[in-house]
Write an enzyme that holds these catalytic residues in place. Structure first.
Site, PDB file in Angstrom:
ATOM      1  N   ASP A  30       0.847  -1.189   0.000  1.00 57.92           N
ATOM      2  CA  ASP A  30       0.000   0.000   0.000  1.00 57.92           C
ATOM      3  C   ASP A  30       0.891   1.250   0.000  1.00 57.92           C
ATOM      4  O   ASP A  30       1.899   1.318   0.699  1.00 57.92           O
ATOM      5  CB  ASP A  30      -0.902   0.002   1.250  1.00 57.92           C
ATOM      6  CG  ASP A  30      -2.053   0.980   1.116  1.00 57.92           C
ATOM      7  OD1 ASP A  30      -3.209   0.543   0.993  1.00 57.92           O
ATOM      8  OD2 ASP A  30      -1.792   2.211   1.116  1.00 57.92           O
ATOM      9  N   ILE A  31       0.492   2.233  -0.782  1.00 58.17           N
ATOM     10  CA  ILE A  31       1.300   3.438  -0.943  1.00 58.17           C
ATOM     11  C   ILE A  31       1.252   4.324   0.308  1.00 58.17           C
ATOM     12  O   ILE A  31       2.128   5.170   0.507  1.00 58.17           O
ATOM     13  CB  ILE A  31       0.812   4.221  -2.202  1.00 58.17           C
ATOM     14  CG1 ILE A  31       1.908   5.101  -2.772  1.00 58.17           C
ATOM     15  CG2 ILE A  31      -0.438   5.020  -1.913  1.00 58.17           C
ATOM     16  CD1 ILE A  31       1.585   5.626  -4.168  1.00 58.17           C
ATOM     17  N   ASN A  85     -12.951  -2.818   2.905  1.00 63.98           N
ATOM     18  CA  ASN A  85     -13.851  -1.679   3.020  1.00 63.98           C
ATOM     19  C   ASN A  85     -14.865  -1.753   1.876  1.00 63.98           C
ATOM     20  O   ASN A  85     -14.484  -2.014   0.727  1.00 63.98           O
ATOM     21  CB  ASN A  85     -13.068  -0.372   2.941  1.00 63.98           C
ATOM     22  CG  ASN A  85     -12.077  -0.224   4.079  1.00 63.98           C
ATOM     23  OD1 ASN A  85     -12.345  -0.644   5.197  1.00 63.98           O
ATOM     24  ND2 ASN A  85     -10.920   0.359   3.790  1.00 63.98           N
ATOM     25  N   HIS A  98     -10.699  -5.036  -3.111  1.00 62.96           N
ATOM     26  CA  HIS A  98      -9.365  -5.346  -2.588  1.00 62.96           C
ATOM     27  C   HIS A  98      -9.460  -5.664  -1.114  1.00 62.96           C
ATOM     28  O   HIS A  98     -10.329  -5.153  -0.407  1.00 62.96           O
ATOM     29  CB  HIS A  98      -8.396  -4.178  -2.808  1.00 62.96           C
ATOM     30  CG  HIS A  98      -8.888  -2.867  -2.279  1.00 62.96           C
ATOM     31  ND1 HIS A  98      -9.816  -2.107  -2.952  1.00 62.96           N
ATOM     32  CD2 HIS A  98      -8.597  -2.184  -1.153  1.00 62.96           C
ATOM     33  CE1 HIS A  98     -10.070  -1.012  -2.265  1.00 62.96           C
ATOM     34  NE2 HIS A  98      -9.343  -1.034  -1.150  1.00 62.96           N
ATOM     35  N   HIS A 100      -7.141  -5.551   2.398  1.00 63.25           N
ATOM     36  CA  HIS A 100      -5.929  -5.025   3.026  1.00 63.25           C
ATOM     37  C   HIS A 100      -5.358  -6.116   3.932  1.00 63.25           C
ATOM     38  O   HIS A 100      -6.083  -6.679   4.767  1.00 63.25           O
ATOM     39  CB  HIS A 100      -6.252  -3.807   3.898  1.00 63.25           C
ATOM     40  CG  HIS A 100      -6.822  -2.638   3.163  1.00 63.25           C
ATOM     41  ND1 HIS A 100      -6.092  -1.507   2.886  1.00 63.25           N
ATOM     42  CD2 HIS A 100      -8.065  -2.405   2.665  1.00 63.25           C
ATOM     43  CE1 HIS A 100      -6.848  -0.635   2.256  1.00 63.25           C
ATOM     44  NE2 HIS A 100      -8.057  -1.148   2.115  1.00 63.25           N
TER      45      HIS A 100
END
Ligand code: AMP
Ligand code: ZN
Length: 112
Positions: A30-31, A85, A98, A100
């Site tokens: 993750d950025i 989410n 997606h 996490h």
């Protein structure tokens, strides 16, 4: 979808820090990490939200890909969170399904 950032990452048009890949899934760092390990695991097929999943096999595959990613990151036995989410009030920002993978130490619960 050309206007979807995750589809563009999957297509190689936007760079990512790849952690795991198979025929159907891609996992990359993750950025904007909320913990020392924070990886996004995405199906290569564009599915907007969890509510749009029509195939139970896809969730099995997503979970398998996330578990493989946890092993690669060395947190499979230490522990982690898997977070999806969904839609606006669920905090979803990118409308490409997606999961996490979050772990490796302190988790900022204000962010996830
Ligand atoms: P969500 O709020 O569940 O939609 O999460 C979207 C996640 O994608 C956020 O944690 C972002 O930090 C992450 N993200 C956005 N753009 C990128 C990118 N180019 N590379 C990696 N992660 C990204
Ligand atoms: Zn997409």
């Amino acid at each position: 979808m050309s206007n979807c950032i995750f589809c563009r990452i999957i297509a190689g048009e936007i760079p990512c820090s790849k952690v795991y890949e198979d025929d159907l899934f891609l996992a990359f760092d993750d950025i904007n990490p909320v913990a020392p390990v924070h990886v996004v695991v995405v199906p290569k097929k564009h599915i907007p939200t969890l509510m749009d999943v029509a195939d139970d096999g896809l969730m099995q595959g997503l979970t398998d890909a996330l578990r493989a990613t946890a092993r690669i990151k060395g947190i499979d036995n230490r522990g982690f969170k898997m977070v999806i989410n969904c839609n606006k009030e669920g905090g979803q920002v990118i409308y490409h399904l997606h999961a996490h993978l979050i772990g490796g130490g302190t988790i900022d619960k204000n962010k996830i």
